[in-house]
Design a protein around this motif. Sequence first.
Motif, PDB file in Angstrom:
ATOM      1  N   VAL A 186      -8.209  16.785  42.278  1.00  0.00           N
ATOM      2  CA  VAL A 186      -8.495  15.343  42.283  1.00  0.00           C
ATOM      3  C   VAL A 186      -8.590  14.785  40.864  1.00  0.00           C
ATOM      4  CG1 VAL A 186     -10.192  13.608  42.948  1.00  0.00           C
ATOM      5  CG2 VAL A 186      -9.558  15.418  44.549  1.00  0.00           C
ATOM      6  N   TYR A 187      -9.301  15.497  39.990  1.00  0.00           N
ATOM      7  CA  TYR A 187      -9.485  14.996  38.619  1.00  0.00           C
ATOM      8  C   TYR A 187      -8.205  15.226  37.796  1.00  0.00           C
ATOM      9  CZ  TYR A 187     -14.627  15.111  39.370  1.00  0.00           C
ATOM     10  OH  TYR A 187     -15.902  14.931  39.819  1.00  0.00           O
ATOM     11  N   GLY A 188      -7.802  16.510  37.735  1.00  0.00           N
ATOM     12  CA  GLY A 188      -6.718  16.880  36.827  1.00  0.00           C
ATOM     13  C   GLY A 188      -5.369  16.348  37.284  1.00  0.00           C
ATOM     14  N   ASP A 201     -11.729   6.878  41.949  1.00  0.00           N
ATOM     15  CA  ASP A 201     -12.626   6.749  40.790  1.00  0.00           C
ATOM     16  C   ASP A 201     -12.495   7.950  39.844  1.00  0.00           C
ATOM     17  OD1 ASP A 201     -14.074   8.224  42.825  1.00  0.00           O
ATOM     18  OD2 ASP A 201     -15.895   7.963  41.656  1.00  0.00           O
ATOM     19  N   GLU A 202     -12.393   9.167  40.383  1.00  0.00           N
ATOM     20  CA  GLU A 202     -12.403  10.338  39.487  1.00  0.00           C
ATOM     21  C   GLU A 202     -11.144  10.422  38.604  1.00  0.00           C
ATOM     22  OE1 GLU A 202     -14.953  11.691  38.891  1.00  0.00           O
ATOM     23  OE2 GLU A 202     -16.231  11.719  40.656  1.00  0.00           O
ATOM     24  N   ALA A 203      -9.975  10.219  39.209  1.00  0.00           N
ATOM     25  CA  ALA A 203      -8.741  10.329  38.415  1.00  0.00           C
ATOM     26  C   ALA A 203      -8.665   9.200  37.393  1.00  0.00           C
ATOM     27  CB  ALA A 203      -7.526  10.311  39.338  1.00  0.00           C
ATOM     28  N   VAL A 210     -18.677  10.436  28.185  1.00  0.00           N
ATOM     29  CA  VAL A 210     -17.571   9.470  28.245  1.00  0.00           C
ATOM     30  C   VAL A 210     -17.018   9.382  29.669  1.00  0.00           C
ATOM     31  CG1 VAL A 210     -15.239   8.966  27.425  1.00  0.00           C
ATOM     32  CG2 VAL A 210     -16.992   9.725  25.817  1.00  0.00           C
ATOM     33  N   HIS A 211     -16.828  10.521  30.333  1.00  0.00           N
ATOM     34  CA  HIS A 211     -16.344  10.488  31.719  1.00  0.00           C
ATOM     35  C   HIS A 211     -17.323   9.693  32.602  1.00  0.00           C
ATOM     36  CE1 HIS A 211     -14.612  12.133  35.538  1.00  0.00           C
ATOM     37  NE2 HIS A 211     -15.872  11.958  35.942  1.00  0.00           N
ATOM     38  N   GLU A 212     -18.606   9.982  32.477  1.00  0.00           N
ATOM     39  CA  GLU A 212     -19.584   9.292  33.333  1.00  0.00           C
ATOM     40  C   GLU A 212     -19.663   7.811  32.979  1.00  0.00           C
ATOM     41  OE1 GLU A 212     -20.380  10.910  35.777  1.00  0.00           O
ATOM     42  OE2 GLU A 212     -20.083  12.961  35.101  1.00  0.00           O
ATOM     43  N   ALA A 249     -17.198   5.996  31.967  1.00  0.00           N
ATOM     44  CA  ALA A 249     -16.012   5.361  32.564  1.00  0.00           C
ATOM     45  C   ALA A 249     -16.267   4.975  34.016  1.00  0.00           C
ATOM     46  CB  ALA A 249     -14.811   6.303  32.471  1.00  0.00           C
ATOM     47  N   HIS A 250     -17.145   5.718  34.691  1.00  0.00           N
ATOM     48  CA  HIS A 250     -17.476   5.372  36.088  1.00  0.00           C
ATOM     49  C   HIS A 250     -18.150   4.006  36.204  1.00  0.00           C
ATOM     50  CE1 HIS A 250     -16.347   8.737  38.600  1.00  0.00           C
ATOM     51  NE2 HIS A 250     -16.914   9.613  37.800  1.00  0.00           N
ATOM     52  N   GLN A 251     -18.695   3.502  35.103  1.00  0.00           N
ATOM     53  CA  GLN A 251     -19.270   2.151  35.207  1.00  0.00           C
ATOM     54  C   GLN A 251     -18.192   1.150  35.598  1.00  0.00           C
ATOM     55  OE1 GLN A 251     -22.611   1.556  35.095  1.00  0.00           O
ATOM     56  NE2 GLN A 251     -22.655   3.793  35.014  1.00  0.00           N
ATOM     57  N   MET A 299     -18.772  11.898  39.284  1.00  0.00           N
ATOM     58  CA  MET A 299     -19.476  13.123  38.950  1.00  0.00           C
ATOM     59  C   MET A 299     -18.568  14.015  38.116  1.00  0.00           C
ATOM     60  SD  MET A 299     -21.281  15.727  41.569  1.00  0.00           S
ATOM     61  CE  MET A 299     -22.527  16.865  41.023  1.00  0.00           C
ATOM     62  N   GLN A 300     -19.164  14.902  37.369  1.00  0.00           N
ATOM     63  CA  GLN A 300     -18.377  15.893  36.662  1.00  0.00           C
ATOM     64  C   GLN A 300     -19.070  17.235  36.778  1.00  0.00           C
ATOM     65  OE1 GLN A 300     -17.671  15.240  32.495  1.00  0.00           O
ATOM     66  NE2 GLN A 300     -15.748  16.293  32.625  1.00  0.00           N
ATOM     67  N   GLY A 301     -18.284  18.261  37.123  1.00  0.00           N
ATOM     68  CA  GLY A 301     -18.837  19.606  37.163  1.00  0.00           C
ATOM     69  C   GLY A 301     -19.051  20.109  35.745  1.00  0.00           C
ATOM     70  N   MET A 323     -23.606  12.953  36.434  1.00  0.00           N
ATOM     71  CA  MET A 323     -23.550  12.192  37.678  1.00  0.00           C
ATOM     72  C   MET A 323     -23.770  10.726  37.358  1.00  0.00           C
ATOM     73  SD  MET A 323     -23.125  12.140  40.911  1.00  0.00           S
ATOM     74  CE  MET A 323     -23.199  10.697  41.984  1.00  0.00           C
ATOM     75  N   GLU A 324     -22.911   9.896  37.951  1.00  0.00           N
ATOM     76  CA  GLU A 324     -22.955   8.473  37.637  1.00  0.00           C
ATOM     77  C   GLU A 324     -23.683   7.649  38.692  1.00  0.00           C
ATOM     78  OE1 GLU A 324     -20.449  10.168  38.764  1.00  0.00           O
ATOM     79  OE2 GLU A 324     -19.436   9.089  40.370  1.00  0.00           O
ATOM     80  N   TYR A 325     -24.394   6.663  38.213  1.00  0.00           N
ATOM     81  CA  TYR A 325     -24.959   5.598  39.047  1.00  0.00           C
ATOM     82  C   TYR A 325     -24.733   4.293  38.287  1.00  0.00           C
ATOM     83  CZ  TYR A 325     -27.137   9.353  41.633  1.00  0.00           C
ATOM     84  OH  TYR A 325     -27.309  10.480  42.385  1.00  0.00           O
TER      85      TYR A 325
HETATM   86 ZN   LIG Z   1     -16.665  11.630  37.826  1.00  0.00          ZN
END
Ligand SMILES: [Zn+2]
Length: 519
Positions: free
Chosen positions: A455-457, A395-397, A372-374, A376-378, A1-3, A346-348
């Motif tokens: 978590v992300y940064g 997954d997030e980092a 691009v961020h979402e 990458a979650h694939q 997910m990304q805010g 949001m990724e699925y």
């Molecule tokens: Zn994410």
Amino acid sequence: MQGNGLFLCYNSEDMRKGGWKMAGKRCIISVPLARRRAWIAAALLLLAVLAALLWPRPAQAPAASFPMKQAAQGLNDYDVTLRLNAEEGALAITETLQYRNGTGETLDSLVMRTWLNAFQREDTSPAGGELFDACYPNGFSPGGVTLYDVLWNGERAAHEYINADETALEISIPPLEKGKEGVLTLRCVAQIPFCAHRTGRTDAGFQLGNVIPLLSRYENGAWRTDEYCAVGDPFLSDCANFRLTVHLPEGYMPACSALLVQSEDGAWRGEMQASRDMALCVSRDYKTVSEKRGNVQVISCAWDENGAKRALEDALKALDTFSSLYGEYPYPSFTVCSADFPFGGMEYPGLCMIGSGDYLESRAESLELTVVHETAHQWFYAIVGSDQVNDPWQDEALCEYALLRYVEKRYGQGSFETLKYYRVDAAMQESVPGNLTPGSPIHYFGNLQEYSTVVYGRGAGLLLALNEMLPRGADDFLRAYARTFAFQYVSRSRFEAFLAAYAEMDAGPLLTDYLDTAM
Ligand SMILES: [Zn+2]
């Protein structure tokens, strides 16, 4: 997910408007303004080229295909039929799960996750708290699951909710020995709340993430029953094979994890193998553009055609980049769709929901980063699963690092440095209350901003350090990681053991330093 920028501290106002591309380009293009600087830059570049020639990184193996057909064999099979009553906001679900007990133990129960039930009450809704006003602009609206039939091998099965927010449904079954099979049938109606969230309906349509009940994960002798907290994505499930039939009112279009085709009877049908989840969005107003890339149908649905085209281009570029870096995208389709919620995305598996705010032309650069961020979650969530509750960094980092690599490959070193400053360096310097670390579980975080920063940064800092440290760089490690664990689920300890074996070192101190040390 990304805010979105509202919650992501490192997305400063400038960054939210865009500017990382131009900022990056300025780093390169504006150098000739000072001749002396140009000479220094040229000398450094020459040195860098010489260094690369004299000490090249060992060649990387070409990106490989993931063995999806083999992975799909032996997985559990879902057959799901959905029927949407748009006026009532009700989704009738008929679901069969052909379950094979692969736990190695005799089971006397299964646990299905009914995430929608968390939306029954304001105090359990993941759209509550700091998100309430943005998600419930017209006040609270309840949603939830009404069960009609719960059958095991055709017989009624006793069942009860076993956690406080009723998102874990335990179903009693006669003892099922390891390796034995049975069929679970659920018939239920999902009441979709008026809520601008990954699960909810708005005037724009229906966002149906985490609505289809899925089997939980069985770990250490028990089913996981984590509650649905507002920060992070608490969803854990093993890969399974899905067959899906969707009945929609006339005029509605689906955007789905699976590649759906409309049959003569009007129903949309599709299949997806080795997928962790199955999500869809439905709208009367989607404009759809699509392009085939190799064997993958890439689809973009949005409420304005130009926005749909921009998102399609971003998705194609992201798929190309990550396929070459981390292994070829394995599913038959990839869909990016606009969603009416106050998040970035949001990724699925096979599907990304992207917040509609990013589709404004003025936010094209923000849209690109989110897509691009979402995407990458694939690779890091969908293909390689991990514990999103206890180890969200895993997954997030990784996705934040992959995003930086995308920017570096597409737009050059200057853009990479600019984005790294905003998304990683600034996160390292920001003061965050408490002893939160990138290795903290999601329920330690009180709000999305702290979660994003830490978590992300800061989490991405681990991968940047690995990139410096490993002779072949972090991408080669991540490619090996994805290939080794495709369609599996990797705990932090397995990640650490794999890194230790890959790098021939004790990885524990490095992970502790980056993941468990408060700043
Ligand atoms: Zn994410």
